[in-house]
Write a protein that holds these residues in place. Structure first.
Motif, PDB file in Angstrom:
ATOM      1  N   ILE A 262      23.996   8.196 -27.392  1.00  0.00           N
ATOM      2  CA  ILE A 262      24.694   7.711 -28.581  1.00  0.00           C
ATOM      3  C   ILE A 262      23.739   6.891 -29.439  1.00  0.00           C
ATOM      4  O   ILE A 262      23.123   5.934 -28.961  1.00  0.00           O
ATOM      5  CB  ILE A 262      25.917   6.854 -28.184  1.00  0.00           C
ATOM      6  N   THR A 263      23.640   7.280 -30.688  1.00  0.00           N
ATOM      7  CA  THR A 263      22.873   6.508 -31.662  1.00  0.00           C
ATOM      8  C   THR A 263      23.794   6.147 -32.813  1.00  0.00           C
ATOM      9  O   THR A 263      24.739   6.888 -33.133  1.00  0.00           O
ATOM     10  CB  THR A 263      21.664   7.302 -32.194  1.00  0.00           C
ATOM     11  N   THR A 264      23.538   5.009 -33.452  1.00  0.00           N
ATOM     12  CA  THR A 264      24.379   4.553 -34.560  1.00  0.00           C
ATOM     13  C   THR A 264      23.511   4.049 -35.698  1.00  0.00           C
ATOM     14  O   THR A 264      22.367   3.639 -35.503  1.00  0.00           O
ATOM     15  CB  THR A 264      25.314   3.415 -34.109  1.00  0.00           C
ATOM     16  N   GLU A 265      24.100   4.072 -36.872  1.00  0.00           N
ATOM     17  CA  GLU A 265      23.451   3.508 -38.056  1.00  0.00           C
ATOM     18  C   GLU A 265      24.496   2.708 -38.833  1.00  0.00           C
ATOM     19  O   GLU A 265      25.472   3.276 -39.319  1.00  0.00           O
ATOM     20  CB  GLU A 265      22.857   4.608 -38.931  1.00  0.00           C
ATOM     21  N   PRO A 266      24.353   1.391 -38.922  1.00  0.00           N
ATOM     22  CA  PRO A 266      23.272   0.588 -38.336  1.00  0.00           C
ATOM     23  C   PRO A 266      23.459   0.426 -36.825  1.00  0.00           C
ATOM     24  O   PRO A 266      24.515   0.769 -36.294  1.00  0.00           O
ATOM     25  CB  PRO A 266      23.431  -0.751 -39.062  1.00  0.00           C
ATOM     26  N   PRO A 267      22.456  -0.123 -36.112  1.00  0.00           N
ATOM     27  CA  PRO A 267      22.589  -0.373 -34.673  1.00  0.00           C
ATOM     28  C   PRO A 267      23.800  -1.263 -34.372  1.00  0.00           C
ATOM     29  O   PRO A 267      24.123  -2.166 -35.152  1.00  0.00           O
ATOM     30  CB  PRO A 267      21.272  -1.073 -34.312  1.00  0.00           C
ATOM     31  N   GLN A 268      24.450  -0.992 -33.249  1.00  0.00           N
ATOM     32  CA  GLN A 268      25.643  -1.737 -32.838  1.00  0.00           C
ATOM     33  C   GLN A 268      25.427  -2.386 -31.478  1.00  0.00           C
ATOM     34  O   GLN A 268      24.726  -1.848 -30.624  1.00  0.00           O
ATOM     35  CB  GLN A 268      26.849  -0.790 -32.750  1.00  0.00           C
ATOM     36  N   LYS A 269      26.065  -3.553 -31.290  1.00  0.00           N
ATOM     37  CA  LYS A 269      26.027  -4.204 -29.983  1.00  0.00           C
ATOM     38  C   LYS A 269      26.752  -3.335 -28.964  1.00  0.00           C
ATOM     39  O   LYS A 269      27.694  -2.618 -29.292  1.00  0.00           O
ATOM     40  CB  LYS A 269      26.680  -5.584 -30.051  1.00  0.00           C
ATOM     41  N   ILE A 270      26.295  -3.414 -27.704  1.00  0.00           N
ATOM     42  CA  ILE A 270      26.979  -2.716 -26.618  1.00  0.00           C
ATOM     43  C   ILE A 270      27.365  -3.732 -25.546  1.00  0.00           C
ATOM     44  O   ILE A 270      26.647  -4.699 -25.289  1.00  0.00           O
ATOM     45  CB  ILE A 270      26.112  -1.594 -26.010  1.00  0.00           C
ATOM     46  N   VAL A 271      28.525  -3.520 -24.950  1.00  0.00           N
ATOM     47  CA  VAL A 271      28.983  -4.354 -23.840  1.00  0.00           C
ATOM     48  C   VAL A 271      29.187  -3.439 -22.644  1.00  0.00           C
ATOM     49  O   VAL A 271      29.843  -2.398 -22.745  1.00  0.00           O
ATOM     50  CB  VAL A 271      30.274  -5.121 -24.195  1.00  0.00           C
ATOM     51  N   VAL A 272      28.565  -3.775 -21.516  1.00  0.00           N
ATOM     52  CA  VAL A 272      28.634  -2.956 -20.304  1.00  0.00           C
ATOM     53  C   VAL A 272      29.344  -3.761 -19.217  1.00  0.00           C
ATOM     54  O   VAL A 272      28.863  -4.812 -18.801  1.00  0.00           O
ATOM     55  CB  VAL A 272      27.226  -2.535 -19.835  1.00  0.00           C
ATOM     56  N   ASP A 273      30.494  -3.272 -18.795  1.00  0.00           N
ATOM     57  CA  ASP A 273      31.293  -3.968 -17.777  1.00  0.00           C
ATOM     58  C   ASP A 273      31.471  -5.449 -18.116  1.00  0.00           C
ATOM     59  O   ASP A 273      31.329  -6.330 -17.261  1.00  0.00           O
ATOM     60  CB  ASP A 273      30.660  -3.808 -16.392  1.00  0.00           C
ATOM     61  N   GLY A 274      31.761  -5.728 -19.387  1.00  0.00           N
ATOM     62  CA  GLY A 274      32.075  -7.085 -19.803  1.00  0.00           C
ATOM     63  C   GLY A 274      30.902  -7.948 -20.188  1.00  0.00           C
ATOM     64  O   GLY A 274      31.093  -9.110 -20.568  1.00  0.00           O
ATOM     65  N   GLU A 275      29.666  -7.423 -20.100  1.00  0.00           N
ATOM     66  CA  GLU A 275      28.474  -8.202 -20.425  1.00  0.00           C
ATOM     67  C   GLU A 275      27.726  -7.549 -21.594  1.00  0.00           C
ATOM     68  O   GLU A 275      27.503  -6.351 -21.580  1.00  0.00           O
ATOM     69  CB  GLU A 275      27.538  -8.301 -19.211  1.00  0.00           C
ATOM     70  N   ILE A 276      27.354  -8.363 -22.599  1.00  0.00           N
ATOM     71  CA  ILE A 276      26.581  -7.853 -23.722  1.00  0.00           C
ATOM     72  C   ILE A 276      25.178  -7.492 -23.245  1.00  0.00           C
ATOM     73  O   ILE A 276      24.485  -8.315 -22.640  1.00  0.00           O
ATOM     74  CB  ILE A 276      26.495  -8.885 -24.859  1.00  0.00           C
ATOM     75  N   LEU A 277      24.771  -6.229 -23.510  1.00  0.00           N
ATOM     76  CA  LEU A 277      23.461  -5.760 -23.045  1.00  0.00           C
ATOM     77  C   LEU A 277      22.726  -5.049 -24.179  1.00  0.00           C
ATOM     78  O   LEU A 277      22.484  -3.838 -24.115  1.00  0.00           O
ATOM     79  CB  LEU A 277      23.601  -4.830 -21.843  1.00  0.00           C
ATOM     80  N   GLY A 278      22.406  -5.778 -25.233  1.00  0.00           N
ATOM     81  CA  GLY A 278      21.586  -5.220 -26.291  1.00  0.00           C
ATOM     82  C   GLY A 278      22.372  -4.417 -27.304  1.00  0.00           C
ATOM     83  O   GLY A 278      23.570  -4.623 -27.520  1.00  0.00           O
ATOM     84  N   THR A 279      21.675  -3.478 -27.934  1.00  0.00           N
ATOM     85  CA  THR A 279      22.261  -2.675 -29.001  1.00  0.00           C
ATOM     86  C   THR A 279      21.932  -1.195 -28.788  1.00  0.00           C
ATOM     87  O   THR A 279      21.119  -0.838 -27.940  1.00  0.00           O
ATOM     88  CB  THR A 279      21.707  -3.107 -30.377  1.00  0.00           C
ATOM     89  N   THR A 280      22.597  -0.356 -29.581  1.00  0.00           N
ATOM     90  CA  THR A 280      22.313   1.078 -29.561  1.00  0.00           C
ATOM     91  C   THR A 280      20.888   1.319 -30.056  1.00  0.00           C
ATOM     92  O   THR A 280      20.336   0.480 -30.765  1.00  0.00           O
ATOM     93  CB  THR A 280      23.307   1.813 -30.467  1.00  0.00           C
ATOM     94  N   PRO A 281      20.263   2.450 -29.650  1.00  0.00           N
ATOM     95  CA  PRO A 281      20.843   3.618 -28.982  1.00  0.00           C
ATOM     96  C   PRO A 281      21.102   3.368 -27.495  1.00  0.00           C
ATOM     97  O   PRO A 281      20.529   2.460 -26.894  1.00  0.00           O
ATOM     98  CB  PRO A 281      19.780   4.696 -29.182  1.00  0.00           C
ATOM     99  N   VAL A 282      21.967   4.215 -26.931  1.00  0.00           N
ATOM    100  CA  VAL A 282      22.317   4.055 -25.530  1.00  0.00           C
ATOM    101  C   VAL A 282      22.496   5.430 -24.896  1.00  0.00           C
ATOM    102  O   VAL A 282      22.979   6.370 -25.533  1.00  0.00           O
ATOM    103  CB  VAL A 282      23.613   3.206 -25.397  1.00  0.00           C
ATOM    104  N   GLU A 283      22.070   5.549 -23.653  1.00  0.00           N
ATOM    105  CA  GLU A 283      22.263   6.770 -22.879  1.00  0.00           C
ATOM    106  C   GLU A 283      23.063   6.430 -21.627  1.00  0.00           C
ATOM    107  O   GLU A 283      22.710   5.510 -20.884  1.00  0.00           O
ATOM    108  CB  GLU A 283      20.923   7.398 -22.488  1.00  0.00           C
ATOM    109  N   ILE A 284      24.140   7.159 -21.413  1.00  0.00           N
ATOM    110  CA  ILE A 284      25.025   6.918 -20.272  1.00  0.00           C
ATOM    111  C   ILE A 284      25.164   8.222 -19.495  1.00  0.00           C
ATOM    112  O   ILE A 284      25.436   9.275 -20.081  1.00  0.00           O
ATOM    113  CB  ILE A 284      26.424   6.447 -20.724  1.00  0.00           C
ATOM    114  N   ARG A 285      24.951   8.162 -18.188  1.00  0.00           N
ATOM    115  CA  ARG A 285      25.133   9.365 -17.365  1.00  0.00           C
ATOM    116  C   ARG A 285      25.971   9.016 -16.145  1.00  0.00           C
ATOM    117  O   ARG A 285      25.879   7.908 -15.589  1.00  0.00           O
ATOM    118  CB  ARG A 285      23.784   9.936 -16.924  1.00  0.00           C
TER     119      ARG A 285
END
Length: 326
Positions: A262-285
């Motif tokens: 997943i890529t976004t424009e503009p970059p977006q914050k990501i939260v993983v299991d309740g914790e903020i962990l940076g911004t996009t892009p993100v790869e999830i498998r």
């Protein structure tokens, strides 16, 4: 011979008395399980304690704390043969609810004592293990707004208040979603990828039922352009998920896949299991069958028989085969 387990206990989780909580856990479990009790501190995290327990080669790890503690311990256990017990004492208790585990100390301990395990999927998100979900955009901003002080004061209501406040800053972004077989481009205010999610994680409920052991991840797109539309979309997701149906609004989309980039424009914050962990892009498998966890026995999880209340009911017990006449 008693079973043994490493208990990783977060003393600052939740709003109760942690000393009483630990005493109750010990009173219930220690008659049958030899506990190696490890307390988290400001210097030593649940994740560090869990990795150390994995290195020691323990058979069972029991995690007790909020969703952050439980997810951190689970992350360390993924792709091992260690059984994980959950005693949830947090604000939202999303982890326990998503996996059908009771969120009271006594009931959670009884599940562990029963010893019934289930193998469920896990996931990898930009190199971080994930058990529940990753939120992109609106959900990440709302989680960041719900700080520890608010959660201590208001409990789970803190997340709702944070979401309502974040509606004032609602904005859309362009998103590209790549799966094994397609690339999707659209606009959104929130994108959520779930491995498991409780009903309270409304923005993850597009498919209307998340299966935790199917080897797939569930992605939900919310594309509402107004605050009123976002509220209506969230309410619709709640209604359809409660009925076990997929969402039907035009501003909600969803799909399942083994992995997403997943890529976004503009970059977006990501939260993983309740914790903020940076911004996009993100790869999830997806990591199929990545976690072995104690769950309620099948008899408690779902009713297998219900006869009471039928009119003119009679029940006759048949003799067992070995007592039957020749």
């Amino acid at each position: 011979m008693n079973r043994s387990a490493c208990l990783i206990f977060n003393p600052v989780a939740g709003q109760g008395d942690s000393e009483q909580d630990l005493a109750m856990i010990r009173a219930i479990l220690e008659p049958e399980i030899d506990l190696d009790i490890q307390l988290t501190t400001e210097e030593i995290s649940a994740e560090e304690l869990a990795h150390e327990a994995v290195r020691r080669g323990v058979d069972t790890i029991i995690a007790s704390g909020g969703d952050g503690t439980l997810s951190a311990v689970a992350a360390a256990v993924v792709s091992t043969d260690i059984s994980l017990g959950i005693i949830s004492r947090g604000t939202a208790n999303a982890f326990a609810t998503a996996l059908g585990i009771p969120d009271t100390i006594d009931a959670a301990c009884q599940v562990i004592l029963q010893g019934v395990t289930r193998t469920v999927d896990a996931a990898d998100c930009n190199g971080h293990r994930m058990v529940l979900l990753v939120g992109i955009g609106f959900e990440a901003e709302a989680v960041e707004r719900a700080d520890r002080e608010a959660k201590n004061r208001f409990g789970v209501l803190a997340y709702i208040l944070a979401g309502l406040q974040e509606l004032r800053n609602l904005h859309s972004f362009d998103v590209e979603i790549e799966t094994e077989d397609k690339i999707i481009k659209t606009s959104a205010v929130a994108v959520t990828v779930a491995n498991a999610a409780p009903p309270s994680s409304v923005l993850a409920q597009g498919p209307g039922g998340i299966i935790v052991d199917d080897g797939l991840l569930d992605l939900t797109i919310v594309a509402s352009l107004t605050r009123a539309g976002a509220i209506a979309a969230a309410f619709h997701l709640f209604q359809t998920a409660s009925a076990g149906n997929g969402a039907e609004r035009n501003d909600i989309g969803y799909l399942r896949a083994k992995q997403f980039k997943i890529t976004t424009e503009p970059p977006q914050k990501i939260v993983v299991d309740g914790e903020i962990l940076g911004t996009t892009p993100v790869e999830i498998r997806c990591i199929p069958a990545g976690l072995k966890i104690f769950v309620p026995s099948r008899e408690e999880e779902e009713a297998v028989e219900k006869l009471e209340g039928l009119p003119n009911l009679t029940i006759e017990e048949k003799p067992s085969p070995e007592n039957s006449p020749d």
